[in-house]
Motif scaffolding. Structure first.
Motif, mmCIF file in Angstrom:
data_model
loop_
_atom_site.group_PDB
_atom_site.id
_atom_site.type_symbol
_atom_site.label_atom_id
_atom_site.label_comp_id
_atom_site.label_asym_id
_atom_site.label_seq_id
_atom_site.Cartn_x
_atom_site.Cartn_y
_atom_site.Cartn_z
ATOM 1 N N ALA A 198 -56.444 -30.482 155.162
ATOM 2 C CA ALA A 198 -55.692 -31.407 156.010
ATOM 3 C C ALA A 198 -54.916 -30.564 157.019
ATOM 4 C CB ALA A 198 -54.758 -32.252 155.166
ATOM 5 N N PHE A 199 -55.264 -30.684 158.283
ATOM 6 C CA PHE A 199 -54.750 -29.783 159.319
ATOM 7 C C PHE A 199 -54.013 -30.615 160.363
ATOM 8 C CE2 PHE A 199 -55.133 -27.294 163.233
ATOM 9 C CZ PHE A 199 -54.832 -26.012 162.813
ATOM 10 N N GLY A 200 -52.706 -30.361 160.530
ATOM 11 C CA GLY A 200 -51.978 -31.182 161.474
ATOM 12 C C GLY A 200 -50.534 -30.774 161.650
ATOM 13 N N ASP A 201 -49.738 -31.742 162.072
ATOM 14 C CA ASP A 201 -48.329 -31.530 162.381
ATOM 15 C C ASP A 201 -47.468 -32.071 161.245
ATOM 16 O OD1 ASP A 201 -48.332 -34.383 162.857
ATOM 17 O OD2 ASP A 201 -49.109 -33.980 164.862
ATOM 18 N N SER A 202 -46.259 -32.534 161.563
ATOM 19 C CA SER A 202 -45.333 -32.953 160.507
ATOM 20 C C SER A 202 -45.801 -34.203 159.775
ATOM 21 C CB SER A 202 -43.938 -33.189 161.096
ATOM 22 O OG SER A 202 -43.982 -34.149 162.140
ATOM 23 N N ILE A 203 -46.654 -35.007 160.401
ATOM 24 C CA ILE A 203 -47.164 -36.197 159.712
ATOM 25 C C ILE A 203 -48.114 -35.780 158.604
ATOM 26 C CG2 ILE A 203 -48.472 -38.345 160.001
ATOM 27 C CD1 ILE A 203 -47.325 -38.548 162.823
ATOM 28 N N THR A 204 -48.786 -34.663 158.765
ATOM 29 C CA THR A 204 -49.596 -34.108 157.689
ATOM 30 C C THR A 204 -48.722 -33.321 156.716
ATOM 31 O OG1 THR A 204 -51.587 -34.036 159.056
ATOM 32 C CG2 THR A 204 -51.507 -32.520 157.178
ATOM 33 N N ASP A 205 -47.751 -32.594 157.241
ATOM 34 C CA ASP A 205 -46.834 -31.818 156.396
ATOM 35 C C ASP A 205 -46.055 -32.712 155.437
ATOM 36 O OD1 ASP A 205 -45.949 -29.328 155.645
ATOM 37 O OD2 ASP A 205 -44.645 -29.009 157.367
ATOM 38 N N GLY A 206 -45.849 -33.978 155.825
ATOM 39 C CA GLY A 206 -45.177 -34.924 154.939
ATOM 40 C C GLY A 206 -43.729 -35.192 155.263
ATOM 41 N N ASP A 207 -43.319 -34.938 156.508
ATOM 42 C CA ASP A 207 -41.933 -35.176 156.894
ATOM 43 C C ASP A 207 -41.531 -36.619 156.582
ATOM 44 O OD1 ASP A 207 -39.443 -34.768 157.927
ATOM 45 O OD2 ASP A 207 -40.084 -34.482 160.000
ATOM 46 N N ARG A 208 -40.351 -36.764 155.995
ATOM 47 C CA ARG A 208 -39.741 -38.037 155.594
ATOM 48 C C ARG A 208 -40.367 -38.638 154.329
ATOM 49 N NH1 ARG A 208 -35.699 -39.513 159.367
ATOM 50 N NH2 ARG A 208 -35.549 -37.700 160.739
ATOM 51 N N SER A 209 -41.306 -37.944 153.700
ATOM 52 C CA SER A 209 -41.761 -38.398 152.384
ATOM 53 C C SER A 209 -40.714 -38.016 151.348
ATOM 54 C CB SER A 209 -43.114 -37.790 152.026
ATOM 55 O OG SER A 209 -43.026 -36.377 151.917
ATOM 56 N N SER A 210 -40.771 -38.650 150.183
ATOM 57 C CA SER A 210 -39.726 -38.427 149.187
ATOM 58 C C SER A 210 -39.825 -37.047 148.552
ATOM 59 C CB SER A 210 -39.776 -39.512 148.107
ATOM 60 O OG SER A 210 -41.040 -39.539 147.479
ATOM 61 N N ASP A 211 -41.031 -36.469 148.478
ATOM 62 C CA ASP A 211 -41.193 -35.093 148.039
ATOM 63 C C ASP A 211 -42.575 -34.603 148.437
ATOM 64 O OD1 ASP A 211 -43.185 -35.549 145.919
ATOM 65 O OD2 ASP A 211 -41.552 -36.450 144.798
ATOM 66 N N ALA A 212 -42.885 -33.359 148.099
ATOM 67 C CA ALA A 212 -44.119 -32.735 148.567
ATOM 68 C C ALA A 212 -45.375 -33.388 148.024
ATOM 69 C CB ALA A 212 -44.116 -31.250 148.196
ATOM 70 N N ASP A 213 -45.260 -34.181 146.972
ATOM 71 C CA ASP A 213 -46.443 -34.785 146.374
ATOM 72 C C ASP A 213 -46.719 -36.186 146.910
ATOM 73 O OD1 ASP A 213 -46.823 -32.510 144.790
ATOM 74 O OD2 ASP A 213 -45.429 -33.257 143.281
ATOM 75 N N HIS A 214 -45.951 -36.641 147.897
ATOM 76 C CA HIS A 214 -46.140 -37.988 148.429
ATOM 77 C C HIS A 214 -46.443 -37.986 149.922
ATOM 78 C CE1 HIS A 214 -44.244 -39.003 144.546
ATOM 79 N NE2 HIS A 214 -44.978 -40.084 144.646
ATOM 80 N N ASN A 215 -47.073 -36.925 150.400
ATOM 81 C CA ASN A 215 -47.648 -36.955 151.747
ATOM 82 C C ASN A 215 -49.082 -37.464 151.649
ATOM 83 O OD1 ASN A 215 -49.150 -34.638 150.784
ATOM 84 N ND2 ASN A 215 -47.390 -33.372 151.338
ATOM 85 N N VAL A 233 -63.520 -31.709 144.220
ATOM 86 C CA VAL A 233 -63.009 -31.784 145.590
ATOM 87 C C VAL A 233 -61.533 -31.383 145.622
ATOM 88 C CG1 VAL A 233 -62.790 -33.174 147.681
ATOM 89 C CG2 VAL A 233 -64.605 -33.696 146.033
ATOM 90 N N ALA A 234 -61.243 -30.260 146.245
ATOM 91 C CA ALA A 234 -59.864 -29.823 146.441
ATOM 92 C C ALA A 234 -59.349 -30.341 147.776
ATOM 93 C CB ALA A 234 -59.776 -28.305 146.403
ATOM 94 N N VAL A 235 -58.076 -30.672 147.821
ATOM 95 C CA VAL A 235 -57.421 -31.053 149.079
ATOM 96 C C VAL A 235 -56.220 -30.142 149.268
ATOM 97 C CG1 VAL A 235 -56.295 -32.883 150.394
ATOM 98 C CG2 VAL A 235 -58.135 -33.460 148.786
ATOM 99 N N VAL A 236 -56.167 -29.443 150.389
ATOM 100 C CA VAL A 236 -55.046 -28.543 150.662
ATOM 101 C C VAL A 236 -54.382 -28.933 151.972
ATOM 102 C CG1 VAL A 236 -56.133 -26.686 149.362
ATOM 103 C CG2 VAL A 236 -56.462 -26.777 151.823
ATOM 104 N N ASN A 237 -53.067 -28.760 152.034
ATOM 105 C CA ASN A 237 -52.264 -29.242 153.158
ATOM 106 C C ASN A 237 -51.857 -28.080 154.062
ATOM 107 O OD1 ASN A 237 -50.361 -30.355 154.900
ATOM 108 N ND2 ASN A 237 -49.437 -31.638 153.323
ATOM 109 N N GLU A 238 -52.394 -28.078 155.281
ATOM 110 C CA GLU A 238 -52.049 -27.053 156.267
ATOM 111 C C GLU A 238 -51.330 -27.680 157.466
ATOM 112 O OE1 GLU A 238 -52.302 -23.925 155.804
ATOM 113 O OE2 GLU A 238 -53.983 -23.470 154.467
ATOM 114 N N GLY A 239 -50.405 -28.588 157.170
ATOM 115 C CA GLY A 239 -49.586 -29.184 158.220
ATOM 116 C C GLY A 239 -48.357 -28.340 158.502
ATOM 117 N N ILE A 240 -47.896 -28.376 159.754
ATOM 118 C CA ILE A 240 -46.681 -27.664 160.166
ATOM 119 C C ILE A 240 -45.847 -28.582 161.052
ATOM 120 C CG2 ILE A 240 -45.747 -25.805 161.603
ATOM 121 C CD1 ILE A 240 -47.902 -23.985 160.745
#
Length: 416
Positions: A198-215, A233-240
């Motif tokens: 998952a490659f993106g900006d803060s919407i991928t990074d999970g900004d404003r989610s309750s914690d890192a596991d709820h993006n 199937v692995a899913v990895v988060n490369e949002g910034i």
């Protein structure tokens, strides 16, 4: 040699025996390395003779793991005096008896050159799918320019002075919501496994989610985990946070430390071990930043207006670079943001660019698939806004329900 040292040696030998030469590894968790700036209030910016304990949640499991540390944003060598992995039961503590030593070329310590990563030896530490692991790193010397991830959204603990990597509980430490140095966890590859970045900006990074596991990447990983093929199937988060396609975002005042998507695509996406698919969600900040102000600071020069054609050419570059590696690139449409709390971020002319870009994403046929995040999140009566029930207070980032809706909208056949 004492009994504990003998036991560690046996475990290391076992790992080396099972990790045959040439064995392939895949990524089960990752985060994008970011630069840093002086901040006296941030515990990670003031480390000397201290231990950091932080947690990550793997997606697929394995009988062994390897840890990737990153000094890629540092400008001086960085010494890790010792490192361990354990099973967490709280941010500061691990389950008794679960601590395993992490080694690098057989040594308990490693010096990482400026601009470089370091990959650990195989560690005989079984990690079940969707479980957390706790990583403890001891820094004997002053850390001048740490490589970190600022929106980790998971409490990490910075100890008082000393090596506490083998302590079951770190007492009296400072707490941070950022992470340091750890950029990936790998497991041995199994047949037919796939890795989705998952490659993106803060919407991928999970900004404003309750914690890192709820993006939305975390929600997608859990959704896949419930299917028969979930273990493959692995899913990895490369949002910034603050990321843009075409320009860097290096603004300490707003916690924005990231080079452009075009610049980091190789490191954070294509070089991810095992990558087969990339889900791209980028472009909203290219459109919104020019002329916008946050904390009294311009996010980008008002004259730096980006057109739809500018973004489309950037997308085409990413498509070409993915395809020459045999990697599928799936695009998400850019989500709405009218009523965003950042002055100057939204305008009717910027909205017209967003609509034009989304039309191209939907109809060009150049991506390997499309996920219409815009259609999922937008208000039906006001399509330039997020649905109130799916929006956070800033009106650009989804809330937990919005992130779940994004994950639920992804057709799982796209990542097969």
């Amino acid at each position: 040699m004492n009994l504990q040292s003998t036991f560690v040696c046996i475990l290391l030998l076992t790992a080396q025996l099972f990790a045959a030469p040439g064995e392939t590894w895949v990524t089960t968790w990752a985060t994008s390395p970011q630069a840093s700036a002086p901040d006296p209030s941030e515990p990670l910016m003031n480390i000397e003779n201290q231990t950091v304990r932080e947690r990550v949640r793997v997606s697929i499991g394995g009988d062994m793991i390897r840890i990737r540390l990153s000094n890629e944003c540092g400008n001086s060598p960085l010494v890790v005096g010792s490192a361990t992995v354990g099973t967490p039961n709280a941010p500061a503590s691990v389950t008794p008896g679960s601590i395993h030593t992490i080694t690098f070329g057989g040594s308990n310590s490693v010096t990482i050159p400026a601009g470089a990563p370091a990959l650990s030896d195989p560690i005989p530490f079984p990690a079940a799918p969707a479980t957390e692991i706790s990583l403890s790193l001891y820094f004997p010397k002053r850390v001048i320019t740490p490589t970190a991830h600022w929106l980790a959204l998971k409490s990490a603990v910075v100890s008082q002075h000393g090596d506490h990597t083998r302590d079951e509980k770190i007492e009296g430490g400072a707490v941070t919501q950022s992470s340091i140095l750890v950029s990936a966890v790998l497991v041995p590859a199994q047949p037919s496994q796939r890795v989705v970045v998952a490659f993106g900006d803060s919407i991928t990074d999970g900004d404003r989610s309750s914690d890192a596991d709820h993006n939305w990447p975390g929600d997608l990983a859990r959704r896949l985990g419930k299917t028969p093929e979930g273990s493959r199937v692995a899913v990895v988060n490369e949002g910034i946070i603050g990321n843009r396609l075409l320009n860097d975002c290096l603004m300490p005042a707003i916690g924005c430390f990231g080079v452009s998507a075009l610049a980091r695509f190789e490191r954070d996406a294509l070089a991810t071990p095992g990558v087969t698919h990339i889900i791209l969600l980028e472009g909203i900040n290219d459109i919104g930043f020019p002329g916008a102000k946050l904390a009294g600071q311009l996010l980008a020069d008002p004259a730096d207006i980006r057109t739809a054609d500018d973004l489309i050419e950037a997308y085409r570059q990413l498509i070409s670079r993915a395809h020459i590696r045999g990697v599928k690139l799936i695009a998400g449409t850019i989500t709405p943001c009218k009523d965003i709390v950042i002055p100057g971020y939204y305008s009717d002319s910027k909205e017209a660019v967003r609509q034009a870009v989304n039309k191209w994403i939907r109809t060009s046929g150049e991506f390997d698939g499309v996920i219409d995040f815009d259609a999922v999140l937008r208000d039906r009566e006001h399509p330039n806004k997020l649905q109130p029930k799916l929006a956070s207070a800033d009106n650009i980032h989804p809330n937990d329900a919005g992130y779940q809706a994004m994950a639920d909208a992804i057709e799982l056949s796209l990542v097969r």
